[in-house]
Design a protein around this motif. Structure first.
Motif, PDB file in Angstrom:
ATOM      1  N   ALA A  94     103.460  10.114   3.004  1.00  0.00           N
ATOM      2  CA  ALA A  94     103.351   8.666   3.213  1.00  0.00           C
ATOM      3  C   ALA A  94     103.481   7.884   1.915  1.00  0.00           C
ATOM      4  N   LYS A  95     103.459   8.551   0.803  1.00  0.00           N
ATOM      5  CA  LYS A  95     103.469   7.885  -0.494  1.00  0.00           C
ATOM      6  C   LYS A  95     104.899   7.648  -0.990  1.00  0.00           C
ATOM      7  N   PRO A  96     105.085   6.674  -1.859  1.00  0.00           N
ATOM      8  CA  PRO A  96     106.426   6.422  -2.434  1.00  0.00           C
ATOM      9  C   PRO A  96     106.940   7.653  -3.179  1.00  0.00           C
ATOM     10  N   ALA A  97     108.273   7.786  -3.247  1.00  0.00           N
ATOM     11  CA  ALA A  97     108.887   8.965  -3.857  1.00  0.00           C
ATOM     12  C   ALA A  97     108.465   9.124  -5.312  1.00  0.00           C
ATOM     13  N   TRP A  98     108.302   8.022  -6.042  1.00  0.00           N
ATOM     14  CA  TRP A  98     107.967   8.135  -7.454  1.00  0.00           C
ATOM     15  C   TRP A  98     106.564   8.716  -7.648  1.00  0.00           C
ATOM     16  N   GLN A  99     105.634   8.394  -6.714  1.00  0.00           N
ATOM     17  CA  GLN A  99     104.296   8.966  -6.799  1.00  0.00           C
ATOM     18  C   GLN A  99     104.328  10.458  -6.477  1.00  0.00           C
ATOM     19  N   ARG A 100     105.093  10.833  -5.457  1.00  0.00           N
ATOM     20  CA  ARG A 100     105.219  12.246  -5.112  1.00  0.00           C
ATOM     21  C   ARG A 100     105.872  13.025  -6.253  1.00  0.00           C
ATOM     22  N   LEU A 101     106.820  12.390  -6.944  1.00  0.00           N
ATOM     23  CA  LEU A 101     107.464  13.039  -8.080  1.00  0.00           C
ATOM     24  C   LEU A 101     106.455  13.337  -9.179  1.00  0.00           C
ATOM     25  N   ILE A 102     105.593  12.372  -9.473  1.00  0.00           N
ATOM     26  CA  ILE A 102     104.578  12.575 -10.514  1.00  0.00           C
ATOM     27  C   ILE A 102     103.621  13.688 -10.122  1.00  0.00           C
ATOM     28  N   VAL A 103     103.251  13.746  -8.832  1.00  0.00           N
ATOM     29  CA  VAL A 103     102.363  14.814  -8.366  1.00  0.00           C
ATOM     30  C   VAL A 103     103.016  16.181  -8.572  1.00  0.00           C
ATOM     31  N   MET A 104     104.315  16.289  -8.238  1.00  0.00           N
ATOM     32  CA  MET A 104     104.999  17.578  -8.373  1.00  0.00           C
ATOM     33  C   MET A 104     105.199  17.965  -9.837  1.00  0.00           C
ATOM     34  N   LEU A 105     105.297  16.977 -10.715  1.00  0.00           N
ATOM     35  CA  LEU A 105     105.442  17.258 -12.144  1.00  0.00           C
ATOM     36  C   LEU A 105     104.094  17.450 -12.835  1.00  0.00           C
ATOM     37  N   GLY A 106     102.984  17.148 -12.117  1.00  0.00           N
ATOM     38  CA  GLY A 106     101.659  17.182 -12.731  1.00  0.00           C
ATOM     39  C   GLY A 106     101.313  18.530 -13.326  1.00  0.00           C
ATOM     40  N   GLY A 107     101.587  19.624 -12.584  1.00  0.00           N
ATOM     41  CA  GLY A 107     101.267  20.959 -13.083  1.00  0.00           C
ATOM     42  C   GLY A 107     102.092  21.331 -14.283  1.00  0.00           C
ATOM     43  N   ILE A 108     103.387  20.998 -14.244  1.00  0.00           N
ATOM     44  CA  ILE A 108     104.281  21.302 -15.365  1.00  0.00           C
ATOM     45  C   ILE A 108     103.837  20.555 -16.615  1.00  0.00           C
ATOM     46  N   ILE A 109     103.504  19.273 -16.434  1.00  0.00           N
ATOM     47  CA  ILE A 109     103.074  18.455 -17.578  1.00  0.00           C
ATOM     48  C   ILE A 109     101.808  19.030 -18.210  1.00  0.00           C
ATOM     49  N   VAL A 110     100.865  19.454 -17.370  1.00  0.00           N
ATOM     50  CA  VAL A 110      99.620  20.028 -17.895  1.00  0.00           C
ATOM     51  C   VAL A 110      99.897  21.330 -18.635  1.00  0.00           C
ATOM     52  N   ASN A 111     100.808  22.169 -18.115  1.00  0.00           N
ATOM     53  CA  ASN A 111     101.150  23.408 -18.821  1.00  0.00           C
ATOM     54  C   ASN A 111     101.795  23.122 -20.171  1.00  0.00           C
ATOM     55  N   VAL A 112     102.648  22.105 -20.234  1.00  0.00           N
ATOM     56  CA  VAL A 112     103.268  21.739 -21.516  1.00  0.00           C
ATOM     57  C   VAL A 112     102.205  21.252 -22.492  1.00  0.00           C
ATOM     58  N   ILE A 113     101.326  20.383 -22.018  1.00  0.00           N
ATOM     59  CA  ILE A 113     100.255  19.868 -22.880  1.00  0.00           C
ATOM     60  C   ILE A 113      99.363  21.013 -23.354  1.00  0.00           C
ATOM     61  N   THR A 114      99.044  21.938 -22.448  1.00  0.00           N
ATOM     62  CA  THR A 114      98.211  23.096 -22.809  1.00  0.00           C
ATOM     63  C   THR A 114      98.883  23.927 -23.885  1.00  0.00           C
ATOM     64  N   GLY A 115     100.178  24.217 -23.690  1.00  0.00           N
ATOM     65  CA  GLY A 115     100.910  25.000 -24.678  1.00  0.00           C
ATOM     66  C   GLY A 115     100.930  24.322 -26.041  1.00  0.00           C
ATOM     67  N   ILE A 116     101.176  23.023 -26.054  1.00  0.00           N
ATOM     68  CA  ILE A 116     101.212  22.282 -27.319  1.00  0.00           C
ATOM     69  C   ILE A 116      99.849  22.319 -28.003  1.00  0.00           C
ATOM     70  N   ILE A 117      98.788  22.074 -27.234  1.00  0.00           N
ATOM     71  CA  ILE A 117      97.435  22.079 -27.813  1.00  0.00           C
ATOM     72  C   ILE A 117      97.118  23.447 -28.421  1.00  0.00           C
ATOM     73  N   ILE A 118      97.471  24.518 -27.707  1.00  0.00           N
ATOM     74  CA  ILE A 118      97.184  25.864 -28.214  1.00  0.00           C
ATOM     75  C   ILE A 118      97.936  26.114 -29.521  1.00  0.00           C
ATOM     76  N   PHE A 119      99.225  25.798 -29.559  1.00  0.00           N
ATOM     77  CA  PHE A 119     100.005  26.053 -30.769  1.00  0.00           C
ATOM     78  C   PHE A 119      99.551  25.162 -31.928  1.00  0.00           C
ATOM     79  N   VAL A 120      99.229  23.915 -31.643  1.00  0.00           N
ATOM     80  CA  VAL A 120      98.741  23.022 -32.702  1.00  0.00           C
ATOM     81  C   VAL A 120      97.422  23.557 -33.263  1.00  0.00           C
TER      82      VAL A 120
END
Length: 437
Positions: A94-120
């Protein structure tokens, strides 16, 4: 015990990364008012769980992934019963496509942030320790089996990779070097510059952590660091701090030279020229069947130790994190051309072996950071059942203005699950084959 340590590290690393990945989906879904029915680390059957609000949080018995079940979404659960009714305001569909897109990218974004934090964090806390290009040029390299196979020789001084200077000897066996198009090393060999080409597919040689030890190492001068009690060296009076100048009239400067000389004297007696302070003498020492005389050595060159301020660590750690993605993207592309062997794909057994049989927190977090970036990259691939498949369909909807039908998404999900299961079987099969080769 070693197996338990490997499995323990793998399960801990995957649990952290999967939990954070699914948390990224959960938080973004709740941010847009979507109902999250289930949050699970691991796949069913459920071991333990609890209900908090509208969401059931649980741990599954199969620790090779996880999932978040969002109302009104066609996902790996294949629960499509609710899709027959009209969309409700709290549902994903029921949500707009852009909101659903952010939800689907949420896990990927968190993994990228996690990887960056660990390496930093690793760069900031531990800095870097390596043998530098200057040390390689000053002392040269020792070429082992794999190095000799491509034309490198002991004593070569590596000047550059693909015409560009490098920072450390580790760069010579990095993924970016081994995957480069028409790659080559330029070496100084007895005053002459020689071009050593990196063969296509050479990266397939490095299919285990042990294989890197068969490539090259920096050459180092040495002194005696210690003597084995009762050995020939001990009987002859060699002691820590002594220097070996020659073996049977062969001058010795580097440790590999002494190793080579002793290889030709197994089970014989060697004339060792020893220097202690300003005194030089010659000693007769028996050589064992293993080409040893009973000494330990101290290298006379120290690796470079470099520390980074926080701002520098952020830059260096971020570059290192995204470097992992770039190397894996190149490797995947070359896998389709056949240059990189699909046998390099590893499953859970291979991942556990990478963690190793001893618990080293620096190594643990280094590997976990690497896997976090790889998970982000793999999840972005446009395969139905992965986040990237959902992203692909959502982008199509946003561009065309038409959403794929629920039936199409359901069938695409089934195809994606078959692909993922086939890949998992292939990866585990690779792991099993490697155990017997």
């Amino acid at each position: 015990m070693e197996t338990l340590i490997m499995v323990g590290q793998l399960l801990l690393g995957l649990s952290i990364l999967v939990g954070l990945h699914e948390l990224g989906h959960l938080l973004t879904a709740k941010m847009f008012g979507m109902r999250v029915e289930k949050f699970s680390i691991g796949f069913p059957p459920k071991i333990a769980g609890f209900q908090w609000g509208e969401t059931e949080y649980s741990i599954g018995a199969i620790p090779l992934g996880g999932f978040v079940k969002i109302s009104g979404m066609v996902d790996e659960s294949m629960d499509t019963a609710q899709l027959a009714s009209e969309p409700q305001p709290w549902e994903f569909r029921a949500k707009p496509a852009w909101q659903r897109l952010i939800v689907m990218l949420g896990g990927i974004i968190v993994n990228v942030i996690t990887g960056i934090i660990i390496f930093v964090a690793l760069v900031y806390k531990n800095g870097e320790t390596y043998f530098s290009r200057d040390q390689v040029i000053e002392n040269g390299i020792v070429a082992y089996e794999y190095g000799e196979a491509i034309g490198l020789k002991t004593g070569d001084k590596v000047l550059d990779i693909n015409g560009q200077p490098y920072q450390s000897i580790n760069d010579l066996s990095s993924g970016s070097a081994l995957l480069s198009e028409n790659g080559y090393y330029t070496v100084d060999r007895d005053g002459q510059q020689v071009k050593i080409e990196i063969p296509r597919g050479f990266i397939n040689t490095f299919n285990s952590e042990e294989s890197f030890s068969k490539f090259i190492a920096v050459r180092f001068p040495f002194e005696v660091g210690g003597v084995e009690p009762g050995s020939g060296a001990a009987e002859a009076g060699i002691d820590a701090g002594d220097k070996i100048l020659a073996v049977n009239s062969t001058p010795i400067t580097y440790f590999d030279q002494m190793q080579s000389a002793l290889q030709n004297l197994k089970s014989q007696s060697a004339q060792i020229v020893r220097q202690r302070d300003s005194q030089i003498d010659t000693l007769n020492i028996p050589v064992s069947e293993e080409a040893r005389i009973g000494i330990a050595v101290n290298p006379l060159i120290e690796p470079v130790r470099r520390e980074y301020a926080f701002v520098e660590a952020v830059s260096k750690g971020t570059a290192r994190a995204f470097g992992v993605v770039i190397v894996n993207a190149k490797a995947l592309g070359k896998m389709f051309t056949g240059e990189v062997s699909a046998k390099n794909v590893s499953g859970p057994i291979g991942m556990a072996k990478i963690y190793g049989a001893s618990w080293d927190w620096v190594k643990f977090w280094s590997i976990t950071g690497l896997i976090s970036m790889i998970l982000a990259f793999m999840n972005l691939l446009p395969i139905p059942a992965l986040d990237g498949g959902h992203v692909m369909f959502l982008l199509y909807e946003m561009v065309s203005g038409r959403a794929p039908s629920d039936k199409f998404l359901e069938n695409a999900q089934k195809v994606g699950m078959v692909i993922l299961l086939a890949l998992m079987v292939f990866a585990i099969g690779n792991d099993i084959l490697k155990l017997f080769t």
